[in-house]
Design an enzyme around this catalytic site. Structure first.
Site, PDB file in Angstrom:
ATOM      1  N   ASP A 348       0.871  -1.178   0.000  1.00 40.09           N
ATOM      2  CA  ASP A 348       0.000   0.000   0.000  1.00 40.09           C
ATOM      3  C   ASP A 348       0.910   1.230   0.000  1.00 40.09           C
ATOM      4  O   ASP A 348       1.884   1.292   0.758  1.00 40.09           O
ATOM      5  CB  ASP A 348      -0.899   0.009   1.238  1.00 40.09           C
ATOM      6  CG  ASP A 348      -1.906   1.148   1.191  1.00 40.09           C
ATOM      7  OD1 ASP A 348      -2.991   0.960   0.615  1.00 40.09           O
ATOM      8  OD2 ASP A 348      -1.593   2.234   1.727  1.00 40.09           O
ATOM      9  N   LEU A 349       0.593   2.201  -0.875  1.00 42.08           N
ATOM     10  CA  LEU A 349       1.466   3.368  -0.999  1.00 42.08           C
ATOM     11  C   LEU A 349       1.285   4.307   0.187  1.00 42.08           C
ATOM     12  O   LEU A 349       0.170   4.536   0.657  1.00 42.08           O
ATOM     13  CB  LEU A 349       1.164   4.110  -2.305  1.00 42.08           C
ATOM     14  CG  LEU A 349       1.358   3.319  -3.601  1.00 42.08           C
ATOM     15  CD1 LEU A 349       1.148   4.235  -4.806  1.00 42.08           C
ATOM     16  CD2 LEU A 349       2.728   2.674  -3.644  1.00 42.08           C
ATOM     17  N   ASP A 391      -4.623   2.283  -4.315  1.00 40.07           N
ATOM     18  CA  ASP A 391      -3.160   2.281  -4.342  1.00 40.07           C
ATOM     19  C   ASP A 391      -2.612   1.012  -3.709  1.00 40.07           C
ATOM     20  O   ASP A 391      -1.538   1.014  -3.114  1.00 40.07           O
ATOM     21  CB  ASP A 391      -2.618   3.513  -3.622  1.00 40.07           C
ATOM     22  CG  ASP A 391      -3.092   3.594  -2.168  1.00 40.07           C
ATOM     23  OD1 ASP A 391      -4.098   2.944  -1.840  1.00 40.07           O
ATOM     24  OD2 ASP A 391      -2.460   4.316  -1.379  1.00 40.07           O
TER      25      ASP A 391
END
Length: 495
Positions: A348-349, A391
Site C-alpha cells: 500500500d502506498l 493504491d
C-alpha cells in the site's frame, strides 16, 4: 449566410423549378434559369474564397468550380440551341464532363477527412455496389453505343463517358454516405445535390429508351435544384461537419446490408432478365458476379476478424487493470487458486492520498502508473504483479521462500522510494509491505491475503516505509543497507 438564408435560397430554387416546369415556356425558362444560377456562381466563389482560415477551403473551391463548369456548359448549349447548331459532341460536353472531376475530388476529400482510418470497410462496400451499377450502366447505356453503327469514334466515346462518370460519382456519394460522423444539414444537402445530378443524368439516358421523351424537360428543370443545393453547402454556416472526423463505427448499419444484398443480386438478375445477351455481355455479367461475390466475402471476413479481435481484446481487458496494465484481482485469484505455494507481498502506498488532494487525480494516476512500472521491474520473471484497487498492489512469488520474499520487499521499497516527476513537480510516495506465505490450497488464498494485508497495516503503524512479516515471532532483522533511503523493516506477530 445564416441557416435561415440557406433554406430560403433552397425554397426559392424549388419555386424556380416549378415555374419553369409548369408555368412558362422554354425561352422564358432559360432566361429565368440563367438569371438565377449565374449570380449564384459568383456568390459560391465569393463564399469559397473568403474562407481564408478554413482548413477545408480547397473543398469549397472545388464545389464552386463544379457549379461554374456546369452552368458554363449550360450557357454554351443554350447559345448553340438558339443562335447556331447543337453539335453531337461539342464544347458543352467538354465543360459538363469536366465538372465531374472537381465534384468527385471534393467528396473524396470530405470522406477522407470524416473517416480517417476507417475507410477500408467503406471502400469495400462502395466497390461492391459500384460494380453492380457499372454492370447495369454498361449493359443499358455504354454497350449499345458501340453496337450502333454510323457514328464517329468521338461521337461514341463522349456519350459513353457520361455513364462512366456517373458511376464514379455514385462511388463518391456512397463513400460519403457510409463514412462515420454527423449527418446534419450540410451532409444531407451535399448527398442530395449529387443524388439529384445522378438522377437527372440517368434519366437523360433512360427516358429516350423507354419512349418517355416528354419527361426529359422536367428532369432538366430538377437539375436546377441540385445546383442550388451545391451552392447551399458552400454557404451553410455548419459546412465544417463535412470535413470533421467522425467517431469510430461500432457496427454496420442495417441499410448497408440491404445495399450489399441488392448489389450481390444485380448481376444474376440482369443475366436472367436479359435473355438476348451476346458473348461479351455474358462475360461482363460473370465478371461482375465474381467481383461482387469476392468483395462481399472479403468484407464479411474482415468483419468476422474484427469481431474476434474485439472479443479477444475485451477478454484481455477484463483481466487487466485499465490504468497500469497490471493483472487484476480476478487473475490473482485464479493464480492463487490453481498454483502451488507462493509468498505474497501486499503493498500500500504511503502518502498517496496527499498527492491526490494536492495535485489532483491526474497526478495520482501518474504516480500509480510509475509505481506499477517500478514494481514490475523489481520482481522476478515468474512473479505476478496485480493491482487490486486504489493504491494497493499484490505480488505473488510462486515457489519462493520467505527469505526471497523479504529480499524482494526490500528491492521494491528501494524502487518505490525515488520521487515521481509530474508537471515540473517531484511527487514523493513510499510503500508499506506485508508479507505472508500461501500454502497453495485453493481455500487458503483468502487467508493468506488477509494475513499479508494485516501485516501491511502493522507496517504503517510502525512508521511506514517498512515490510512486516506475518505469522512469526518478533526478532531483529539482519542489516540490509537500506537505511540511507529511509527503508525500515520489522517482524511482527499476526494477531
Amino acid at each position: 449566410m445564416t441557416r435561415r438564408g440557406v433554406w430560403a435560397l433552397i425554397l426559392l430554387s424549388v419555386v424556380v423549378f416549378l415555374v419553369r416546369a409548369f408555368v412558362i415556356g422554354p425561352v422564358s425558362g432559360h432566361l429565368l434559369y440563367f438569371a438565377f444560377v449565374v449570380p449564384l456562381c459568383g456568390v459560391a466563389w465569393w463564399a469559397a474564397l473568403r474562407l481564408r482560415r478554413d482548413n477545408a477551403r480547397q473543398v469549397w473551391g472545388l464545389l464552386a468550380l463544379t457549379l461554374n463548369l456546369t452552368v458554363a456548359g449550360d450557357c454554351v448549349h443554350a447559345w448553340q440551341h438558339y443562335f447556331g447548331e447543337v453539335p453531337v459532341v461539342g464544347l458543352a460536353d467538354v465543360l459538363w464532363l469536366s465538372s465531374y472531376a472537381p465534384q468527385i475530388t471534393a467528396m473524396a476529400m470530405m470522406a477522407r477527412r470524416r473517416g480517417a482510418g476507417q475507410l477500408s470497410a467503406v471502400t469495400l462496400d462502395t466497390l461492391t455496389m459500384t460494380t453492380a451499377a457499372a454492370l447495369g450502366s454498361y449493359l443499358f447505356f455504354i454497350e449499345p453505343l458501340f453496337a450502333d453503327g454510323g457514328t464517329t469514334l468521338l461521337e461514341t466515346i463522349v456519350p459513353a463517358a457520361y455513364p462512366i462518370c456517373d458511376v464514379l460519382l455514385l462511388a463518391a456519394v456512397l463513400v460519403l454516405l457510409f463514412t462515420p460522423g454527423r449527418h446534419g444539414a450540410p451532409v444531407l444537402l451535399q448527398l442530395a445535390s449529387a443524388g439529384l445530378g445522378l438522377i437527372a443524368n440517368v434519366a437523360f439516358n433512360l427516358l429516350p429508351i423507354m419512349g418517355a421523351d416528354e419527361w426529359v424537360g422536367l428532369v432538366s428543370n430538377l437539375a436546377v435544384v441540385g445546383l442550388v443545393l451545391m451552392a447551399a453547402v458552400i454557404l451553410h454556416p455548419d459546412r465544417g461537419e463535412l470535413t470533421v472526423a467522425g467517431a469510430q463505427l461500432s457496427r454496420m448499419h442495417p441499410a448497408r446490408l440491404v445495399f450489399l444484398g441488392v448489389a450481390l443480386l444485380t448481376a444474376p438478375v440482369l443475366g436472367t432478365v436479359r435473355t438476348d445477351l451476346h458473348t461479351g455481355e455474358r462475360i461482363a455479367v460473370l465478371v461482375a458476379t465474381a467481383v461482387c461475390s469476392a468483395l462481399v466475402l472479403i468484407r464479411f471476413m474482415i468483419a468476422v476478424r474484427e469481431q474476434e479481435r474485439g472479443r479477444a481484446q475485451l477478454a484481455v481487458q477484463a483481466r487487466l487493470d485499465p490504468l497500469t496494465g497490471l493483472a487484476n484481482r480476478t487473475v490473482l485469484g485464479e493464480i492463487l487458486g490453481s498454483g502451488g505455494p507462493a509468498v505474497l507481498l501486499y503493498l500500500d502506498l504511503d502518502g498517496f492520498k496527499a498527492v491526490n488532494d494536492l495535485h489532483g487525480h491526474e497526478a495520482g494516476d501518474a504516480v500509480l502508473t510509475a509505481i506499477a512500472a517500478r514494481i514490475s521491474t523489481a520482481v522476478r520473471a515468474d512473479d505476478l504483479v496485480a493491482r487490486i484497487g486504489g493504491d494497493e498492489f499484490v505480488v505473488a512469488c510462486p515457489g519462493a521462500s520467505m527469505a526471497e520474499g523479504t529480499d524482494l520487499a526490500e528491492r521494491i521499497l528501494r524502487a518505490v522510494a525515488p520521487p515521481v516527476p509530474f508537471a515540473g513537480e517531484r511527487l514523493e510516495v513510499g510503500a508499506s509491505v506485508g508479507i505472508a506465505m500461501h500454502d497453495g490450497g485453493a481455500g487458503g488464498s483468502t487467508g493468506a491475503l488477509r494475513a499479508a494485508d494485516e501485516a501491511m497495516y502493522q507496517a504503517k503503524r510502525l512508521g511506514r516505509g517498512r515490510w512486516v512479516l506475518a505469522g512469526t515471532g518478533p526478532s531483529a532483522p539482519a542489516a540490509t543497507g537500506l537505511e540511507s533511503v529511509g527503508v525500515r523493516h520489522d517482524l511482527a506477530v499476526r494477531p
